[in-house]
Design an enzyme around this catalytic site. Structure first.
Site, PDB file in Angstrom:
ATOM      1  CD  GLU A   1      -2.422  -3.730  63.603  1.00 12.31           C
ATOM      2  OE1 GLU A   1      -3.061  -4.741  63.312  1.00 12.31           O
ATOM      3  OE2 GLU A   1      -2.924  -2.597  63.597  1.00 12.31           O
TER       4      GLU A   1
ATOM      5  CB  CYS B   1       2.732   4.767  59.860  1.00 13.47           C
ATOM      6  SG  CYS B   1       1.712   5.287  61.241  1.00 13.47           S
TER       7      CYS B   1
ATOM      8  CB  CYS C   1      -2.101   4.224  73.179  1.00 12.70           C
ATOM      9  SG  CYS C   1      -1.859   6.000  73.396  1.00 12.70           S
TER      10      CYS C   1
ATOM     11  CB  CYS D   1      -7.997   9.482  71.600  1.00  8.34           C
ATOM     12  SG  CYS D   1      -6.563  10.431  72.138  1.00  8.34           S
TER      13      CYS D   1
ATOM     14  CB  CYS E   1      -7.655   6.413  68.747  1.00 11.14           C
ATOM     15  SG  CYS E   1      -6.111   5.573  68.338  1.00 11.14           S
TER      16      CYS E   1
ATOM     17  CB  CYS F   1      -5.049   8.016  60.840  1.00 10.02           C
ATOM     18  SG  CYS F   1      -3.941   8.760  59.682  1.00 10.02           S
TER      19      CYS F   1
HETATM   20  N1  SAH Z   1      -0.577   9.363  69.991  1.00  6.64           N
HETATM   21  C1  SAH Z   1      -0.110  10.213  68.921  1.00  6.64           C
HETATM   22  C2  SAH Z   1       0.204   9.398  67.709  1.00  6.64           C
HETATM   23  C3  SAH Z   1      -0.993   8.836  66.992  1.00  6.64           C
HETATM   24  S1  SAH Z   1      -0.973   9.586  65.449  1.00  6.64           S
HETATM   25  C4  SAH Z   1      -1.126  11.287  68.631  1.00  6.64           C
HETATM   26  O1  SAH Z   1      -2.224  11.223  69.177  1.00  6.64           O
HETATM   27  O2  SAH Z   1      -0.816  12.241  67.926  1.00  6.64           O
HETATM   28  C5  SAH Z   1      -2.387   9.184  64.752  1.00  6.64           C
HETATM   29  C6  SAH Z   1      -3.249  10.368  64.354  1.00  6.64           C
HETATM   30  O3  SAH Z   1      -4.460   9.799  63.896  1.00  6.64           O
HETATM   31  C7  SAH Z   1      -3.575  11.230  65.550  1.00  6.64           C
HETATM   32  O4  SAH Z   1      -3.768  12.567  65.177  1.00  6.64           O
HETATM   33  C8  SAH Z   1      -4.871  10.606  65.978  1.00  6.64           C
HETATM   34  O5  SAH Z   1      -5.648  11.464  66.771  1.00  6.64           O
HETATM   35  C9  SAH Z   1      -5.530  10.316  64.667  1.00  6.64           C
HETATM   36  N2  SAH Z   1      -6.595   9.303  64.766  1.00  6.64           N
HETATM   37  C10 SAH Z   1      -6.823   8.435  65.763  1.00  6.64           C
HETATM   38  N3  SAH Z   1      -7.890   7.680  65.509  1.00  6.64           N
HETATM   39  C11 SAH Z   1      -8.347   8.076  64.300  1.00  6.64           C
HETATM   40  C12 SAH Z   1      -9.427   7.634  63.461  1.00  6.64           C
HETATM   41  N4  SAH Z   1     -10.216   6.635  63.833  1.00  6.64           N
HETATM   42  N5  SAH Z   1      -9.585   8.267  62.276  1.00  6.64           N
HETATM   43  C13 SAH Z   1      -8.769   9.249  61.882  1.00  6.64           C
HETATM   44  N6  SAH Z   1      -7.724   9.688  62.622  1.00  6.64           N
HETATM   45  C14 SAH Z   1      -7.524   9.106  63.827  1.00  6.64           C
END
Ligand code: SAH
Length: 351
Positions: free
Chosen positions: A95, A108, A115, A119, A122, A334
């Site tokens: 996506e 984006c 991945c 986390c 996510c 995000c």
């Molecule tokens: N892997 C990289 C790139 C992802 S960026 C990283 O972790 O930085 C996406 C951002 O959105 C990251 O800061 C991630 O932690 C955050 N994110 C992930 N899931 C989310 C959610 N459900 N709600 C809000 N932010 C989230």
């Protein structure tokens, strides 16, 4: 019948010099490389046959791979954010999101299919890891958005699916191509990482002018590793030490992302701890109110709670912004990108 040499690499992702070598090896004059470059990187052509400035005979003779994906689905949110489900040439889905905001158009981009960082909050992390994306597959996302939305892309954030620092060589190469070949400023690009040992140092060596964003999400090791399993093998202390070295070496600021999860990491006490942790840094904190995903036990904090967290950081002299949520309705915000479940939930919603 194609008996001409087929390139081993897709044409997208190649520099003008490389395209020139390819064009002249085809027995074509070198100036055609400039045309090819223009059609690939500015016009976003999808098929060689469509490059109408080329002689028909040549277009019928060769069928080089341009390296483009297919738009499998496109969803427009009420705020005009557009999410694309793209099918890669090997069948996998990723996506990418186009986010218009005034004069800006931010893309984006995803850097991996899935991945491995897992986390807990996510959607991509829940999906698991399939493979790294190649340079042309990242560039393709930008060109797809630019062509489809019919406006110049001005900003890039490596904040889609995947962990960019696990695919660092391709990401750095992509930044150079976006800069030199698509004409996007390196300063208008942000690379976001949750942290991978030794890779922040390697990124510093790449000497980019882009911004590094680090996903922190907690001011203590105990809480952080609960939310981010990979944090167990890369301590918060080491991560911050590596960020400090990065700042010293590059003279660039680091920005920290902090996804706010109600009653988990959004308490006033944790805000004070975060402020202590970042004291003396020329840093910037970007608070991201949690966007709901399937199978996760979290909630977005109330607005007052978010503002209180922000106010505490501000009172300690820390520059802090709250990320405006975009594309929530289409699961384009995000952390909501997911190539399989996302596809299913969309087809329910949009069919
Ligand atoms: N892997 C990289 C790139 C992802 S960026 C990283 O972790 O930085 C996406 C951002 O959105 C990251 O800061 C991630 O932690 C955050 N994110 C992930 N899931 C989310 C959610 N459900 N709600 C809000 N932010 C989230």
């Amino acid at each position: 019948m194609s008996m001409m040499t087929t390139p081993t690499r897709p044409l997208l992702g190649q520099t003008l010099a490389e395209l020139t070598a390819w064009v002249t090896a085809q027995g074509q004059p070198a100036y055609r490389a400039k045309q090819l470059h223009e059609w690939l990187y500015r016009r976003g052509v999808r098929q060689f046959q469509d490059i109408t400035v080329f002689p028909k005979s040549w277009r019928e003779q060769v069928h080089p791979d341009l390296g483009r994906s297919r738009i499998a689905r496109r969803c427009v949110a009420p705020d005009r954010t557009v999410k694309y489900l793209l099918q890669l040439q090997d069948g996998h889905f990723i996506e990418t999101v186009g986010i218009p905001s005034g004069e800006r158009l931010t893309v984006c981009v995803s850097s991996q299919v899935g991945c491995p960082m897992a986390c807990d909050f996510c959607a991509t992390g829940k999906q698991g890891f399939t493979r790294n994306l190649a340079v042309h597959e990242i560039l393709d996302q930008v060109l797809t958005v630019q062509t489809d939305m019919a406006r110049r892309v001005s900003h890039i954030v490596f904040m889609g699916m995947g962990e960019p620092l696990l695919n660092l060589d391709a990401v750095v190469d992509t930044v150079h191509r976006l800069n030199q070949d698509c004409g996007i400023s390196q300063r208008a690009m942000t690379i976001s990482t949750v942290g991978v040992p030794h890779q922040i140092e390697r990124l510093a060596q790449a000497n980019l002018q882009s911004t590094l964003a680090v996903s922190l999400h907690a001011p203590t090791q105990a809480l952080r590793q609960q939310l981010i399993p990979s944090g167990r093998h890369y301590s918060l202390e080491q991560l911050l030490q590596d960020c400090r070295s990065y700042v010293e070496r590059t003279k660039r600021r680091v920005s920290f992302e902090y996804t706010l999860l109600a009653e988990v990491n959004d308490t006033p006490a944790l805000a004070h701890q975060l402020a202590q942790l970042l004291r003396g840094w020329q840093s910037h904190v970007n608070l991201i109110p949690y966007n709901p995903i399937l199978d996760a036990p979290y909630e977005r904090p109330q607005r007052a709670r978010i503002e209180a967290f922000q106010a505490i950081l501000t009172s300690h002299g820390i520059a802090v912004t709250v990320r405006q949520t975009r594309g929530l309705e289409t699961q384009a915000a995000c952390g909501q990108l997911r190539s399989l479940a996302g596809k299913l939930s969309e087809s329910l919603k949009f069919s």
